[in-house]
Structures are given as C-alpha cells and as structure tokens.
Design a protein around this motif. Structure first.
Motif, PDB file in Angstrom:
ATOM      1  N   ILE A   1       0.843  -1.201   0.000  1.00 39.03           N
ATOM      2  CA  ILE A   1       0.000   0.000   0.000  1.00 39.03           C
ATOM      3  C   ILE A   1       0.877   1.250   0.000  1.00 39.03           C
ATOM      4  N   LEU A   2       1.933   1.235   0.797  1.00 40.67           N
ATOM      5  CA  LEU A   2       2.847   2.384   0.840  1.00 40.67           C
ATOM      6  C   LEU A   2       3.549   2.577  -0.498  1.00 40.67           C
ATOM      7  N   LEU A   3       3.946   1.484  -1.127  1.00 36.75           N
ATOM      8  CA  LEU A   3       4.580   1.598  -2.443  1.00 36.75           C
ATOM      9  C   LEU A   3       3.591   2.099  -3.490  1.00 36.75           C
ATOM     10  N   ALA A   4       2.323   1.723  -3.373  1.00 34.73           N
ATOM     11  CA  ALA A   4       1.308   2.219  -4.296  1.00 34.73           C
ATOM     12  C   ALA A   4       1.106   3.723  -4.113  1.00 34.73           C
ATOM     13  N   VAL A   5       1.107   4.181  -2.888  1.00 32.27           N
ATOM     14  CA  VAL A   5       0.976   5.623  -2.623  1.00 32.27           C
ATOM     15  C   VAL A   5       2.180   6.370  -3.191  1.00 32.27           C
ATOM     16  N   CYS A   6       3.364   5.802  -3.042  1.00 29.77           N
ATOM     17  CA  CYS A   6       4.561   6.419  -3.622  1.00 29.77           C
ATOM     18  C   CYS A   6       4.486   6.450  -5.144  1.00 29.77           C
ATOM     19  N   GLY A   7       3.927   5.416  -5.735  1.00 28.80           N
ATOM     20  CA  GLY A   7       3.769   5.385  -7.185  1.00 28.80           C
ATOM     21  C   GLY A   7       2.835   6.472  -7.687  1.00 28.80           C
ATOM     22  N   VAL A   8       1.748   6.705  -6.969  1.00 29.11           N
ATOM     23  CA  VAL A   8       0.818   7.778  -7.346  1.00 29.11           C
ATOM     24  C   VAL A   8       1.504   9.134  -7.200  1.00 29.11           C
ATOM     25  N   ALA A   9       2.270   9.304  -6.128  1.00 31.09           N
ATOM     26  CA  ALA A   9       2.994  10.561  -5.928  1.00 31.09           C
ATOM     27  C   ALA A   9       4.012  10.778  -7.053  1.00 31.09           C
ATOM     28  N   MET A  10       4.702   9.723  -7.442  1.00 32.01           N
ATOM     29  CA  MET A  10       5.681   9.848  -8.521  1.00 32.01           C
ATOM     30  C   MET A  10       5.009  10.162  -9.855  1.00 32.01           C
ATOM     31  N   PHE A  11       3.788   9.665 -10.048  1.00 25.71           N
ATOM     32  CA  PHE A  11       3.047  10.001 -11.262  1.00 25.71           C
ATOM     33  C   PHE A  11       2.850  11.507 -11.362  1.00 25.71           C
ATOM     34  N   PHE A  12       2.403  12.119 -10.272  1.00 23.89           N
ATOM     35  CA  PHE A  12       2.154  13.555 -10.307  1.00 23.89           C
ATOM     36  C   PHE A  12       3.447  14.357 -10.398  1.00 23.89           C
ATOM     37  N   VAL A  13       4.494  13.907  -9.726  1.00 26.51           N
ATOM     38  CA  VAL A  13       5.781  14.614  -9.788  1.00 26.51           C
ATOM     39  C   VAL A  13       6.336  14.564 -11.202  1.00 26.51           C
ATOM     40  N   ARG A  14       6.326  13.390 -11.796  1.00 28.94           N
ATOM     41  CA  ARG A  14       6.866  13.246 -13.150  1.00 28.94           C
ATOM     42  C   ARG A  14       6.017  14.002 -14.174  1.00 28.94           C
ATOM     43  N   ARG A  15       4.714  13.977 -14.012  1.00 29.21           N
ATOM     44  CA  ARG A  15       3.846  14.673 -14.957  1.00 29.21           C
ATOM     45  C   ARG A  15       4.082  16.179 -14.877  1.00 29.21           C
ATOM     46  N   ASN A  16       4.217  16.697 -13.657  1.00 29.13           N
ATOM     47  CA  ASN A  16       4.462  18.136 -13.511  1.00 29.13           C
ATOM     48  C   ASN A  16       5.841  18.523 -14.037  1.00 29.13           C
ATOM     49  N   SER A  17       6.838  17.663 -13.836  1.00 38.13           N
ATOM     50  CA  SER A  17       8.168  17.989 -14.347  1.00 38.13           C
ATOM     51  C   SER A  17       8.194  17.933 -15.867  1.00 38.13           C
ATOM     52  N   TYR A  18       7.419  17.032 -16.468  1.00 34.64           N
ATOM     53  CA  TYR A  18       7.331  16.994 -17.931  1.00 34.64           C
ATOM     54  C   TYR A  18       6.681  18.254 -18.466  1.00 34.64           C
ATOM     55  N   LYS A  19       5.619  18.701 -17.812  1.00 31.64           N
ATOM     56  CA  LYS A  19       4.958  19.933 -18.250  1.00 31.64           C
ATOM     57  C   LYS A  19       5.901  21.122 -18.120  1.00 31.64           C
ATOM     58  N   ARG A  20       6.679  21.138 -17.041  1.00 33.05           N
ATOM     59  CA  ARG A  20       7.625  22.228 -16.835  1.00 33.05           C
ATOM     60  C   ARG A  20       8.724  22.185 -17.897  1.00 33.05           C
ATOM     61  N   TYR A  21       9.112  20.996 -18.307  1.00 35.54           N
ATOM     62  CA  TYR A  21      10.132  20.842 -19.332  1.00 35.54           C
ATOM     63  C   TYR A  21       9.615  21.300 -20.687  1.00 35.54           C
ATOM     64  N   GLN A  22       8.344  21.059 -20.968  1.00 34.89           N
ATOM     65  CA  GLN A  22       7.764  21.452 -22.252  1.00 34.89           C
ATOM     66  C   GLN A  22       7.505  22.953 -22.330  1.00 34.89           C
ATOM     67  N   GLU A  23       7.183  23.579 -21.209  1.00 35.29           N
ATOM     68  CA  GLU A  23       6.875  25.005 -21.197  1.00 35.29           C
ATOM     69  C   GLU A  23       7.853  25.732 -20.273  1.00 35.29           C
ATOM     70  N   PRO A  24       9.038  26.046 -20.761  1.00 34.98           N
ATOM     71  CA  PRO A  24       9.999  26.719 -19.888  1.00 34.98           C
ATOM     72  C   PRO A  24       9.515  28.124 -19.496  1.00 34.98           C
TER      73      PRO A  24
END
Length: 61
Positions: A36-59
């Motif tokens: 369960i803890l690893l699943a919560v970390c996976g969801v958190a990483m989804f949002f972190v990675r998605r936001n970093s991708y958006k930041r990379y696309q729109e400097p």
C-alpha cells in the motif's frame, strides 16, 4: 525525448500492480502495508513526473 511523456503512466501501471499485490496479500491474511505504501509512492511519482514533464515542455518566459 518523447519517452518522458509516457514515463508517468509507467508509474501508474506499477502502482496498479502494487495494489493488486496488496489485495492478494490481504486476502491471504498477510500484511499488505508495504504494498500500500509503495502504491501511494507510485501515485505521488506520477504527479511529480507529470508536472516535471509539463515544466520541461513550457519553460519559464
């Protein structure tokens, strides 16, 4: 670097696997907390990675 667009969804897939494993451990009577803890970390990483991708696309302008 088109693969950066799809990496967050890989984290969601891994999260789904951890949730399935947690449910099976719960049904066996084992402790599902680590999964369960690893699943919560996976969801958190989804949002972190998605936001970093958006930041990379729109400097910053």
């Amino acid at each position: 670097m088109a693969y950066f667009k799809y990496i967050p969804y890989l984290f969601l897939l891994i999260t789904l696997l951890f949730i399935i494993e947690a449910v099976s451990k719960y049904n066996e009577g084992s402790d599902p907390l680590p999964y369960i803890l690893l699943a919560v970390c996976g969801v958190a990483m989804f949002f972190v990675r998605r936001n970093s991708y958006k930041r990379y696309q729109e400097p910053k302008k």
